[in-house]
Design an enzyme around this catalytic site. Structure first.
Site, PDB file in Angstrom:
ATOM      1  N   ASP A 172       2.584   5.270  -5.346  1.00 45.34           N
ATOM      2  CA  ASP A 172       1.793   6.049  -5.156  1.00 45.34           C
ATOM      3  C   ASP A 172       2.671   7.501  -5.506  1.00 45.34           C
ATOM      4  OD1 ASP A 172       0.479   8.599  -4.526  1.00 45.34           O
ATOM      5  OD2 ASP A 172       0.158   7.850  -2.158  1.00 45.34           O
ATOM      6  N   ASP A 200       0.800  -1.227  -0.017  1.00 45.05           N
ATOM      7  CA  ASP A 200      -0.181  -0.041  -0.215  1.00 45.05           C
ATOM      8  C   ASP A 200       0.828   1.205   0.098  1.00 45.05           C
ATOM      9  OD1 ASP A 200      -2.162   1.446   0.228  1.00 45.05           O
ATOM     10  OD2 ASP A 200      -2.478   1.268   2.274  1.00 45.05           O
ATOM     11  N   ASP A 217      -8.878   0.349   6.227  1.00 46.42           N
ATOM     12  CA  ASP A 217      -7.874   0.257   7.522  1.00 46.42           C
ATOM     13  C   ASP A 217      -8.498   0.640   8.897  1.00 46.42           C
ATOM     14  OD1 ASP A 217      -6.026   0.079   9.143  1.00 46.42           O
ATOM     15  OD2 ASP A 217      -4.398   1.277   7.982  1.00 46.42           O
TER      16      ASP A 217
HETATM   17  P1  13P Z   1      -9.032   4.216   5.667  1.00 45.79           P
HETATM   18  O1  13P Z   1      -8.494   5.230   6.494  1.00 45.79           O
HETATM   19  O2  13P Z   1     -10.540   4.946   5.509  1.00 45.79           O
HETATM   20  O3  13P Z   1      -9.658   3.136   6.131  1.00 45.79           O
HETATM   21  O4  13P Z   1      -8.411   4.195   4.277  1.00 45.79           O
HETATM   22  C1  13P Z   1      -7.453   3.140   4.332  1.00 45.79           C
HETATM   23  C2  13P Z   1      -6.462   3.579   3.003  1.00 45.79           C
HETATM   24  O5  13P Z   1      -7.046   4.090   2.025  1.00 45.79           O
HETATM   25  C3  13P Z   1      -5.259   2.710   3.084  1.00 45.79           C
HETATM   26  O6  13P Z   1      -4.517   3.113   1.770  1.00 45.79           O
END
Ligand code: 13P
Length: 349
Positions: free
Chosen positions: A105, A83, A268
């Site tokens: 990213d 991520d 998350d």
């Molecule tokens: P949230 O904080 O809304 O759960 O998003 C998580 C996210 O986009 C991780 O890349």
């Protein structure tokens, strides 16, 4: 089952018209919670680790846990995803470990904070795509910038500061060849996304729909897509927490997204809230407890419940058995011979 290419998982989701939750992990209990939910709902799943998670858990611990999850759940397709990779090197190191997907990213510079230029973003993302595809690994890019900060990553500020421009999204997808595209439509990472239930003035589903019309074959990704349900906030606060009132992305808006090309939904915060609420409850109501299992078990169960609910709401439930994994080496051949190339992605204007 070996870890599966995220591209395969998303292509299957597109075929089936559903979305796939991508859940962040830092430790064994979170991985177990996801796998318990995937097993219960028969869902394919994306497990993802931020740079912060990789640092916290140490790369090898985390990756071996994912391998254990795959071995213990041979009927569940699992893609392991980096991520918010901040650089070519971060993505390269995830690929070296065996991640089947990476996010480059490039919407932010390598510091993970400063918005980059369009050309910088195209350049670094394209380099990652070339490197990853040669190895059969999927790449997600981002155009536009999310709001907020999570795990030290993010430009901060409002989700409305850098909404994705559909024209740029088209050019970005064409020039980079990414498999999946994260777009900024007003959402932010973390718990504090909206000060009231969001409407179209702050959550730009119209932008998402416009991008999907222009890029009908591109898998769109919604980041910052926790729904931050009030019941989870209430549990945290009932047992000594101090969360301020806040709103997330309503599930029905995510479902609208799924009907318009969204295939990956990042969650998350909801899981963090569920875990924290469960731990607080045990420690608050049973202060004599000191065995971590006494609070980690309910925490794992609370996260499992949230993940299972999202899997059902996103539509991935019941799809685990739809397909067999294609070997990553064959996926690499698909990229090389052009059969998997994402070009041409663009519909007529
Ligand atoms: P949230 O904080 O809304 O759960 O998003 C998580 C996210 O986009 C991780 O890349």
């Amino acid at each position: 089952m070996p870890l599966v290419s995220m591209r395969q998982l998303l292509d299957e989701a597109a075929k089936g018209g559903y979305g796939v939750g991508a859940f962040n992990v830092n430790d064994m209990e979170q991985i177990q919670a996801i796998m318990m939910a995937a097993k219960e709902t028969k869902s394919p799943v994306i497990v993802q680790a931020s740079r912060g998670a990789r640092q916290f858990a140490e790369d090898l611990y985390l990756f071996r846990l994912i391998q254990a999850a795959a071995e213990l759940n041979p009927d569940i397709p699992i893609a392991m995803h980096q991520d918010h990779g901040n650089s070519f090197e971060t993505c390269k190191s995830a690929i070296a470990l065996g991640y089947t997907s990476v996010m480059m990213d490039g919407s932010l510079k390598e510091d993970g904070k400063t918005p980059s230029s369009f050309e910088e973003n195209v350049d670094v993302t394209r380099r990652v795509v070339d490197y990853a595809h040669e190895r059969g690994v999927t790449v997600e890019g981002e155009i536009g910038v999310l709001g907020g900060v999570e795990d030290g990553h993010g430009a901060g500020g409002s989700g409305l500061d850098h909404i994705t421009d559909p024209d740029q999204a088209v050019e970005f997808a064409e020039r980079t060849g990414v498999d999946a595209l994260a777009i900024a439509i007003g959402t932010s990472h973390g718990a504090y996304k909206f000060t009231k239930k969001p409407d179209g003035s702050v959550l730009k589903m119209d932008v998402l729909i416009a991008i999907h019309k222009r890029l009908p074959n591109t898998h769109l990704v919604m980041h910052g897509s926790s729904s931050v349900p009030k019941d989870l906030q209430d549990i945290v606060n009932q047992y000594g927490g101090k969360l301020k009132e806040t709103w997330g992305v309503p599930v029905e808006e995510i479902q609208l997204g799924i009907r318009n090309g969204v295939r990956k939904i990042n969650v998350d915060t909801d899981n963090r809230l569920a875990i924290t609420g469960a731990i607080r409850k045990v420690l608050w109501t049973q202060p004599e407890k000191f065995d971590p299992r006494d609070y980690m078990k309910p925490a794992r169960e609370a996260m499992k419940k949230v993940v299972a609910a999202r899997m059902t709401e996103f539509g991935q439930a019941g799809h685990a058995g739809d397909y067999k994994p294609i070997a990553i080496t064959d996926i690499a051949k698909g990229y090389a011979d052009g059969s998997l190339t994402t070009q041409p992605l663009v519909a007529a204007k």
